[in-house]
Design a protein around this motif. Structure first.
Motif, short mmCIF file in Angstrom:
data_model
loop_
_atom_site.label_atom_id
_atom_site.label_comp_id
_atom_site.label_asym_id
_atom_site.label_seq_id
_atom_site.Cartn_x
_atom_site.Cartn_y
_atom_site.Cartn_z
N ASP A 203 -7.95 57.20 54.02
CA ASP A 203 -6.67 57.17 54.70
C ASP A 203 -5.64 57.85 53.82
O ASP A 203 -5.22 57.30 52.80
CB ASP A 203 -6.28 55.72 55.00
N TRP A 204 -5.21 59.06 54.22
CA TRP A 204 -4.21 59.78 53.43
C TRP A 204 -2.86 59.09 53.49
O TRP A 204 -1.95 59.46 52.76
CB TRP A 204 -4.11 61.21 53.93
N GLY A 205 -2.75 58.07 54.32
CA GLY A 205 -1.50 57.32 54.41
C GLY A 205 -1.18 56.55 53.15
O GLY A 205 -0.07 56.04 53.00
N GLU A 206 -2.14 56.42 52.23
CA GLU A 206 -1.83 55.70 50.99
C GLU A 206 -0.97 56.53 50.04
O GLU A 206 -0.47 56.01 49.05
CB GLU A 206 -3.11 55.26 50.29
N ILE A 207 -0.80 57.83 50.32
CA ILE A 207 0.15 58.62 49.53
C ILE A 207 1.55 58.16 49.90
O ILE A 207 1.90 58.08 51.08
CB ILE A 207 -0.01 60.12 49.84
N PRO A 208 2.39 57.81 48.92
CA PRO A 208 3.75 57.36 49.24
C PRO A 208 4.47 58.38 50.11
O PRO A 208 4.58 59.56 49.76
CB PRO A 208 4.40 57.24 47.85
N SER A 209 4.94 57.93 51.26
CA SER A 209 5.55 58.86 52.22
C SER A 209 6.45 58.08 53.15
O SER A 209 6.41 56.86 53.22
CB SER A 209 4.46 59.60 53.01
N ARG A 210 7.27 58.82 53.88
CA ARG A 210 8.17 58.22 54.86
C ARG A 210 7.86 58.80 56.24
O ARG A 210 7.42 59.95 56.36
CB ARG A 210 9.63 58.47 54.48
N SER A 211 8.10 58.02 57.26
CA SER A 211 7.78 58.45 58.62
C SER A 211 8.73 59.55 59.08
O SER A 211 9.87 59.65 58.60
CB SER A 211 7.83 57.26 59.59
N THR A 212 8.26 60.38 60.00
CA THR A 212 9.08 61.41 60.63
C THR A 212 8.87 61.34 62.14
O THR A 212 8.04 60.57 62.63
CB THR A 212 8.69 62.82 60.14
N ASP A 213 9.58 62.17 62.86
CA ASP A 213 9.39 62.25 64.31
C ASP A 213 8.41 63.36 64.69
O ASP A 213 8.25 63.67 65.87
CB ASP A 213 10.74 62.52 65.00
N PHE A 214 7.75 63.97 63.69
CA PHE A 214 6.88 65.11 63.94
C PHE A 214 5.44 64.67 64.18
O PHE A 214 5.02 63.59 63.78
CB PHE A 214 6.91 66.09 62.75
N THR A 215 4.68 65.54 64.82
CA THR A 215 3.24 65.36 64.97
C THR A 215 2.53 66.55 64.35
O THR A 215 3.09 67.65 64.24
CB THR A 215 2.83 65.23 66.44
N CYS A 216 1.29 66.32 63.95
CA CYS A 216 0.50 67.36 63.29
C CYS A 216 0.12 68.44 64.30
O CYS A 216 -0.45 68.14 65.35
CB CYS A 216 -0.75 66.74 62.68
N PRO A 217 0.41 69.71 64.01
CA PRO A 217 0.05 70.78 64.94
C PRO A 217 -1.45 70.92 65.14
O PRO A 217 -1.90 71.46 66.15
CB PRO A 217 0.62 72.04 64.27
N GLU A 218 -2.25 70.42 64.20
CA GLU A 218 -3.70 70.61 64.29
C GLU A 218 -4.40 69.46 65.00
O GLU A 218 -5.30 69.68 65.81
CB GLU A 218 -4.29 70.80 62.90
N CYS A 219 -4.01 68.21 64.71
CA CYS A 219 -4.72 67.07 65.30
C CYS A 219 -3.81 66.18 66.16
O CYS A 219 -4.28 65.20 66.73
CB CYS A 219 -5.38 66.23 64.20
N ASN A 220 -2.51 66.50 66.21
CA ASN A 220 -1.53 65.74 67.00
C ASN A 220 -1.28 64.33 66.47
O ASN A 220 -0.67 63.51 67.16
CB ASN A 220 -1.93 65.67 68.48
N GLY A 221 -1.75 64.04 65.27
CA GLY A 221 -1.44 62.75 64.66
C GLY A 221 -0.03 62.74 64.09
O GLY A 221 0.62 63.77 63.97
N ALA A 222 0.44 61.55 63.73
CA ALA A 222 1.78 61.42 63.16
C ALA A 222 1.84 62.13 61.80
O ALA A 222 0.90 62.08 61.01
CB ALA A 222 2.14 59.95 62.99
N ILE A 223 2.95 62.79 61.55
CA ILE A 223 3.19 63.49 60.28
C ILE A 223 4.16 62.65 59.45
O ILE A 223 5.16 62.15 59.97
CB ILE A 223 3.80 64.88 60.52
N ARG A 224 3.85 62.50 58.16
CA ARG A 224 4.74 61.79 57.24
C ARG A 224 5.20 62.74 56.15
O ARG A 224 4.46 63.64 55.74
CB ARG A 224 4.03 60.58 56.64
#
Length: 318
Positions: A203-224
């Motif tokens: 889970d790359w979510g363990e990298i310290p990050s903050r939420s955004t309103d964007f989605t990933c252009p490749e997989c449409n997942g949430a972008i942080r």
């Protein structure tokens, strides 16, 4: 790193007894035959080879990233992995710079040559933060100055050097003792660990990050947005990574694709409405035929307006 011509000119300047290994990432398509190593083999004194996973790392040799694989430099040496694309590229420059910086710190020299967009800038920041040297082809000397300009903007202390002088600059740098490196930032350690694990179910979510309103252009997942970074960078949960300019470019491409699909849908709708109108006229159903014809006309107008919008976006300043 830059195009074939720039790389050829650079390796021609490097001496046979260079006390360092040279690792090269050139953006290529997955269908590329991967001939860069063969080309560079004929251009200078150093032997070049396409990198293979876990092959030994030796001074005085050139290792080229294969098509559709990231080239990493880890504590175990060379790794070649099929990881998530970064900056819409695989191979990407950032994973090589980032892994080399964490494991080899002040012994690393990161070099950015001519190119488009911003791949390599974040990786060069990692090299600089871990005590390594940052070298960039001078933008006014580059065929495509955008990549060098973004790298220099990200690392203010980078050496800006003309391509013709780059070989002597690197030869001088590798002959000097490596300085005492600073501590490696924890966020880089985490990102490198995940990069090296490649396609495992992490889970790359363990990298310290903050939420955004964007989605990933490749997989449409949430972008942080990754925290504690000198420049804006983004990752999705499965690992696709973007600098700001690459994310914008990917979104622009997604927008264009969506508009062309919408135009195709409008044209098909107009054709179908016309077919239905013709059928109803043959049946003597004048009222419904006229209704279908009116809707077909409205759809053609909308398609025309959409085509005009696509043309306007295509010619707008970037």
């Amino acid at each position: 790193m830059g195009g074939v011509k720039a790389l050829s000119l650079l390796v021609r300047q490097l001496p046979r007894n260079l006390p360092a290994a040279v690792l090269i990432v050139q953006h290529t398509s997955a269908e590329s035959p991967g001939l860069l190593a063969e080309i560079l083999n004929t251009r200078g004194a150093l032997p070049a080879a396409t990198a293979v996973d876990r092959m030994p790392l030796q001074h005085g040799r050139i290792y080229v990233a294969p098509p559709d694989r990231h080239l990493l430099l880890t504590a175990e040496g060379i790794r070649v992995v099929y990881g998530p694309r970064e900056n819409r590229a695989r191979p990407s420059i950032d994973p090589l710079f980032r892994t080399a910086a964490v494991h080899y710190r002040s012994r690393v020299i990161g070099v950015i040559l001519t190119g488009l967009l911003g791949d390599g800038a974040a990786g060069l920041v990692a090299v600089h933060r871990c005590g390594g040297a940052a070298v960039v082809q001078a933008p006014d000397d580059a065929a495509f100055p955008e990549m060098p300009m973004r790298a220099l903007s990200a690392v203010a202390g980078a050496h800006a050097t003309a391509l013709a002088e780059l070989g002597s600059t690197l030869t001088t740098l590798v002959s000097q003792p490596a300085p005492e490196p600073p501590p490696v930032p924890e966020i880089l350690k985490t990102e490198v660990r995940l990069t090296e694990r490649a396609m495992r179910n992490d889970d790359w979510g363990e990298i310290p990050s903050r939420s955004t309103d964007f989605t990933c252009p490749e997989c449409n997942g949430a972008i942080r947005e990754i925290e504690d970074e000198p420049m804006r960078r983004y990752r999705c949960r499965v690992g696709h990574a973007y600098s700001s300019d690459d994310l914008l470019t990917a979104k622009d491409q997604g927008l264009e694709d969506a508009l062309w699909l919408a135009l195709q849908t409008l044209q098909e709708r107009s054709q179908m409405l016309g077919t239905m109108a013709d059928e109803d006229r043959r049946r003597g159903w004048t009222r419904t035929a006229e209704a279908y014809e009116e809707r077909a006309k409205e759809t053609r107008v909308a398609a025309s307006q959409l085509r005009e919008l696509i043309g306007t976006l295509a010619t707008a300043p970037q």
